[in-house]
Every structure is written in C-alpha cells, then in structure tokens.
Design an enzyme around this catalytic site. Structure first.
Site, short mmCIF file in Angstrom:
data_model
loop_
_atom_site.label_atom_id
_atom_site.label_comp_id
_atom_site.label_asym_id
_atom_site.label_seq_id
_atom_site.Cartn_x
_atom_site.Cartn_y
_atom_site.Cartn_z
N ARG A 69 -20.70 9.62 -41.81
CA ARG A 69 -19.46 10.36 -42.08
C ARG A 69 -18.78 9.81 -43.33
O ARG A 69 -19.13 8.74 -43.84
CB ARG A 69 -18.50 10.24 -40.88
N ILE A 73 -14.22 1.95 -42.44
CA ILE A 73 -14.41 1.52 -41.06
C ILE A 73 -13.25 1.96 -40.16
O ILE A 73 -12.11 2.01 -40.59
CB ILE A 73 -14.58 -0.02 -41.00
N TYR A 75 -12.26 2.28 -35.56
CA TYR A 75 -12.60 1.85 -34.20
C TYR A 75 -12.48 3.01 -33.24
O TYR A 75 -11.56 3.82 -33.34
CB TYR A 75 -11.66 0.72 -33.76
N CYS A 172 -9.68 2.25 -41.83
CA CYS A 172 -9.96 3.26 -42.86
C CYS A 172 -9.89 2.67 -44.26
O CYS A 172 -9.69 3.39 -45.25
CB CYS A 172 -9.01 4.44 -42.72
#
Length: 216
Positions: A69, A73, A75, A172
C-alpha cells in the site's frame, strides 16, 4: 452503478487478507462487482511500499509486515475498524463518473468525517497528510494501492483499542504525531455500530444504489 458487495470478515490475519485482496484484484474483470471488506486485524505493524525503516522507533514482539500500500508505517489491532475498498476506478470513468484516485481518497476521508459527526465529533482531513484528524490527533489512517485501474487497501479507523503500540513508531512517518480513537470522545464506541455508518456514507458519496451484504 454496478452492484456493490459488502463483506463482514470479522477478525482476520493481515497477510492473509492482503494476499486475498491482491488475488481478487488480479483476477477481476470488467464485470466483477466492486467490494468493501470490513475486518479487524490482530496486532501488526505494516510498512507502506515506500516505508522507511527508521520510522519503527522501538522493535517489539509485534510483527512488522512490508506491504504494497501507499504511505509509511502504521499499526493495526483489535478495536480498530478497517474498511478495504476494492473499486474498479476505470469503470467509473468509463461510465462518465470521472473518479480519480484523489477522489477516492477524498471519499474515504469524508465518510469518516461524516461518521464521526454523527457522534458530535468535529473531524477533518489534511491536504498534505492523508487521513482524518481530531484536534491535531490522528484518528484514521489511509493507504491505497492501484493495480489494473482498480484499488485495494483502504482506511483504518481507531474505535476502541490499545493505542500504546503507536508509541513505538512515527505514525504514518510523522514524528511526534499523537493518535486518538472514538472511545476518547464517546462512552459507547463499537466497531459493529460504526462500520454501517462508514459504508453508508461511502456509498452515498460514490453514488452506489445497490448493495449486497455477505457475512464471510
């Protein structure tokens, strides 16, 4: 508009669902109905295709998966509502709807903004940082992949979860970004009640008029 299929998938492993999205997108054709997949994932960090390893600040026992995607990063964990959108963008364009990737991102952001407004929460997107925010804190992350003119991946809205793992990353890719969730603002925060609102607003924005809900 062609039929839209809504799949309620419950709790599923991230990698398993990711590979199913890839397979679905690779095999679909111009007659394949668009789909929305509603799911929660057990604890996992996911890196975007251009993700930088330095945004994982403190390695933990939570697995890190390199995804395809967009974005950096983030969570995923139980109590976070994920909505994956498997949309044939080029078919929308062929029917004169002129749907762009930016339009799809905006539709995702706005369905979250409208859903949170139902709870009296003033949420908003940022033009330079995809996602949805409340008082400067991020409540929803976005990430898409486009293949063959079709989208997969989607949004992750924090509902009622353990936000602690976000402290081990720059969410992000933004250092110091604080995360929040629906449970911070309302007493009753439940994925099963939020997900229908997300779907309804998303389908209204894109003009779908037929839906089929499948619990699997």
């Amino acid at each position: 508009m062609p039929q839209l299929i809504i799949r309620q998938l419950g709790v599923q492993d991230y990698q398993e669902i990711w590979h199913k999205m890839q397979d679905f997108t690779d095999k679909r054709d111009e007659q394949t109905a668009d789909e929305i997949w509603l799911v929660q994932h057990p604890s996992v960090f996911t890196q975007g295709s251009a993700g930088k390893p330095e945004h994982l600040l403190n390695p933990t026992n939570i697995p890190v998966v390199q995804s395809d995607r967009g974005g950096q990063i983030t969570y995923h964990g139980l109590g976070q509502q994920i909505m994956y959108v498997l949309i044939d963008i080029k078919r929308h364009k062929a029917k004169g709807n002129d749907l762009s990737v930016r339009d799809l991102v905006t539709a995702l952001e706005q369905c979250v903004v409208k859903t949170l407004a139902d709870y009296g929460i003033d949420a908003y997107p940022k033009p330079d940082a995809p996602g949805v925010y409340v008082d400067g804190k991020k409540i929803c992350s976005l990430g898409l992949r486009i293949r063959k003119g079709c989208s997969f991946h989607g949004l992750a809205l924090n509902i009622q979860m353990d936000l602690t793992p976000f402290r081990n990353i720059n969410p992000c890719g933004y250092a110091g970004l604080e995360m929040c969730q629906l449970a911070d603002f309302v007493a009753e925060a439940d994925c099963d009640k939020v997900s229908p609102k997300l779907v309804d607003y998303f389908t209204q924005i894109l003009g779908y008029n037929k839906q089929q809900i499948i619990n699997k």
